[in-house]
Every structure is written in structure tokens, then in C-alpha cells.
Design a protein around this motif. Structure first.
Motif, short mmCIF file in Angstrom:
data_model
loop_
_atom_site.label_atom_id
_atom_site.label_comp_id
_atom_site.label_asym_id
_atom_site.label_seq_id
_atom_site.Cartn_x
_atom_site.Cartn_y
_atom_site.Cartn_z
N GLN A 67 -1.33 8.77 -3.01
CA GLN A 67 -1.39 8.49 -4.54
C GLN A 67 -0.89 9.69 -5.44
O GLN A 67 -0.40 9.19 -6.38
CB GLN A 67 -3.11 8.25 -4.68
CG GLN A 67 -3.40 6.95 -5.33
CD GLN A 67 -4.77 7.10 -5.58
OE1 GLN A 67 -5.57 7.77 -5.15
NE2 GLN A 67 -5.44 5.80 -6.21
N SER A 68 -1.10 10.85 -4.87
CA SER A 68 -0.46 11.97 -5.58
C SER A 68 -0.19 12.94 -4.57
O SER A 68 -0.82 13.15 -3.67
CB SER A 68 -1.51 12.56 -6.76
OG SER A 68 -2.63 12.83 -6.04
N ASN A 93 0.70 -1.03 -0.11
CA ASN A 93 -0.03 0.17 -0.10
C ASN A 93 0.76 1.43 -0.07
O ASN A 93 1.59 1.52 1.01
CB ASN A 93 -1.01 0.11 1.23
CG ASN A 93 -1.79 -1.18 1.34
OD1 ASN A 93 -2.61 -1.57 0.27
ND2 ASN A 93 -1.78 -2.00 2.45
N GLN A 94 0.93 2.05 -1.07
CA GLN A 94 1.59 3.12 -1.22
C GLN A 94 0.85 4.45 -1.16
O GLN A 94 -0.39 4.62 -1.83
CB GLN A 94 2.26 3.18 -2.52
CG GLN A 94 3.50 4.38 -2.72
CD GLN A 94 4.22 4.22 -3.81
OE1 GLN A 94 4.26 3.06 -4.61
NE2 GLN A 94 5.16 5.04 -4.24
N SER A 95 1.11 5.24 -0.27
CA SER A 95 0.44 6.71 0.01
C SER A 95 1.68 7.75 -0.09
O SER A 95 2.70 7.73 0.64
CB SER A 95 -0.37 6.55 1.07
OG SER A 95 0.68 6.17 2.30
N ALA A 98 1.63 0.84 -6.04
CA ALA A 98 0.63 1.59 -7.26
C ALA A 98 1.28 2.90 -7.63
O ALA A 98 1.02 3.58 -8.68
CB ALA A 98 -0.69 1.68 -6.92
N THR A 104 3.36 6.87 -6.57
CA THR A 104 2.90 8.18 -5.94
C THR A 104 3.41 9.22 -6.99
O THR A 104 4.31 9.28 -7.30
CB THR A 104 3.81 8.61 -4.66
OG1 THR A 104 3.33 7.87 -3.42
CG2 THR A 104 3.51 10.22 -4.26
N ARG A 105 2.14 9.85 -7.58
CA ARG A 105 2.50 10.82 -8.64
C ARG A 105 2.65 12.29 -8.16
O ARG A 105 2.22 12.57 -7.22
CB ARG A 105 1.28 10.95 -9.56
CG ARG A 105 1.50 11.88 -10.73
CD ARG A 105 0.16 11.71 -11.78
NE ARG A 105 -0.11 10.71 -12.19
CZ ARG A 105 0.38 10.27 -13.37
NH1 ARG A 105 1.08 10.80 -14.00
NH2 ARG A 105 0.16 8.99 -13.80
N GLY A 113 -3.55 2.56 -11.21
CA GLY A 113 -3.82 2.38 -9.94
C GLY A 113 -3.23 1.11 -9.44
O GLY A 113 -3.51 0.76 -8.07
N CYS A 154 5.59 3.26 1.96
CA CYS A 154 4.71 1.97 1.47
C CYS A 154 4.76 1.11 2.70
O CYS A 154 5.60 0.89 3.64
CB CYS A 154 5.84 1.28 0.38
SG CYS A 154 5.29 1.60 -1.32
#
Lengths: 108, 113
Positions: A9-10, A5-7, A100, A102-103, B40, A23
Motif C-alpha cells: 500500500q505504501s 490487489n496492489q501491494s 488502489a 502504492t504510495r 484505498g 498487482c
């Protein structure tokens, strides 16, 4: 399973600000890696971490391998416009799993 | 060194068509792999090879075939394309399976209509 779980997302930040992303997983990993992907390109390895608690720097980037072996953090200091891209974490246990991403957007 | 090269850069297929995504590396790496990247989600391993003549399945192998006749080349074949295979495909290589620094190609963006 070995889901990462990556945070966040952006992220939208101002040039010069510091950035943190992380992560986490319910599984233990033996190695953590951080990649950066520029638009239209493949991921490029930034930092590799091999031991729990390890703190490693690469220029303005610093990454840490969590003590529990279930998480990792990436910090970018004094962001610049060329830091724009997608940052991925990856954890290696039996095989390699990727977050997933991080943008990151940096506003001049 | 060119590193890892992939062709084509973009491809549009109709459902049921077949095609081969090409991947080559000039670093004499033993380990090569194919990933797909979907919005995603993290990169997911399709197939990998630890050396010429040896291939194995990754996390999402269904609908894809691979072969490794030379150290340099590792093509990915879609025998009958489906819309669910619309994705960006990355080929990667490393010195060996245990060597974690993988070098990625620029990717192939595939759309299946």
C-alpha cells in the motif's frame, strides 16, 4: 470479479534504493498498464504491457506481464526524490480496472 | 495543446445541491470517460463516451448524468448531491475505446456536506 490487489500500500525508501510493487488478480487480463500520479494531478501512463511474459523498460522503470496473465510487476531502480507519488496498476479485459495504488516516499 | 482540462479544481456542495463538472480535451479524441477516486480504492469508471452523441454507463453510474454534444466536451452532472459522492473526479480521454493510453485531467476534488 475483476478486482486488482496492489501491494504494498505504501513504501518509504532511501534515495538510491530499488523499489518493487505488484498487482494480482483472480481474473485474466489482456493488457496491463502502470500509471504514476503526482500530488494534485491526474495519473500519467508509464508503461503498457500487451503480451503474457512481456518485459518492458522505460528508463529506470521495468514492468512485467505475468505468465498467468493474472499479475504484473513494476520495478524502479536507483530511486530519486522525484519518484515520489502514487503508482497505479490497471488491467484491461472487458473493461479497465485499477488497483488502489502504492504510495511511494523517497527520503533524500 | 492543453490536453484534458477540468473545472473547477475544488468544490463544496450541500446535500441535495446540483452541479456540473466540466471536462474538455483538444486532442480530437473520440473516447472520453469519468472516474472517481476514493481512498484505498482504485479509480472506478462512472460513465464513458465513444463519440459525440453516444454515452454509456460504467461501473458506478448511479447519481450521475453525462452528455456528449461535441467531441471536445464531456460534462458530468450531479443532480442531487449526496455525501457518498465526496470524492476526487477525473476525466480522461483517448483516441478510441480500444486505445488504452488514456490522458487524464488534473481532477476535481468534491466535498458534499
Amino acid at each position: 470479479g475483476q478486482q486488482l490487489n496492489q501491494s504494498p500500500q505504501s513504501m518509504f525508501i532511501q534515495e538510491g534504493e530499488d523499489v518493487s510493487m505488484n498487482c494480482t488478480s483472480s481474473s485474466i487480463f489482456n493488457t496491463w498498464l502502470w500509471y504514476k500520479q503526482d500530488p494534485g494531478e491526474g495519473p500519467v501512463l508509464l508503461i503498457a504491457l500487451y503480451k503474457a511474459g512481456e518485459l518492458t523498460s522505460n528508463g529506470r522503470l521495468t514492468a512485467q506481464f505475468g505468465i498467468t496473465r493474472k499479475d504484473s510487476f513494476l520495478n524502479i531502480s536507483a530511486s530519486i526524490p522525484s519518484d515520489v507519488g502514487i503508482y497505479f496498476c490497471a488491467g484491461q479485459a472487458n473493461d479497465m480496472r485499477f488497483g488502489a495504488g502504492t504510495r511511494l516516499t523517497v527520503k533524500p | 495543446n492543453a490536453g484534458v482540462t477540468q473545472t473547477p479544481k475544488f468544490q463544496v456542495l450541500k446535500t441535495g445541491q446540483s452541479m456540473t463538472l466540466q471536462c474538455a480535451q483538444d486532442m480530437n479524441h473520440e473516447y472520453m470517460s469519468w472516474y472517481r477516486q476514493d481512498p484505498g480504492m482504485g479509480l472506478r469508471l462512472i460513465h464513458y463516451s465513444v463519440g459525440a452523441g453516444i454515452t454509456d454507463q460504467g461501473e458506478v453510474p448511479n447519481g450521475y448524468n453525462v452528455s456528449r454534444s461535441t467531441t471536445e466536451d464531456f460534462p458530468l452532472r450531479l443532480l442531487s448531491a449526496a455525501p457518498s459522492q465526496t470524492s476526487v473526479y477525473f476525466c480522461a480521454s483517448s483516441y478510441s475505446k480500444g486505445h488504452l493510453e488514456q490522458f487524464f485531467g488534473p481532477g476535481t476534488r468534491l466535498t458534499v456536506l
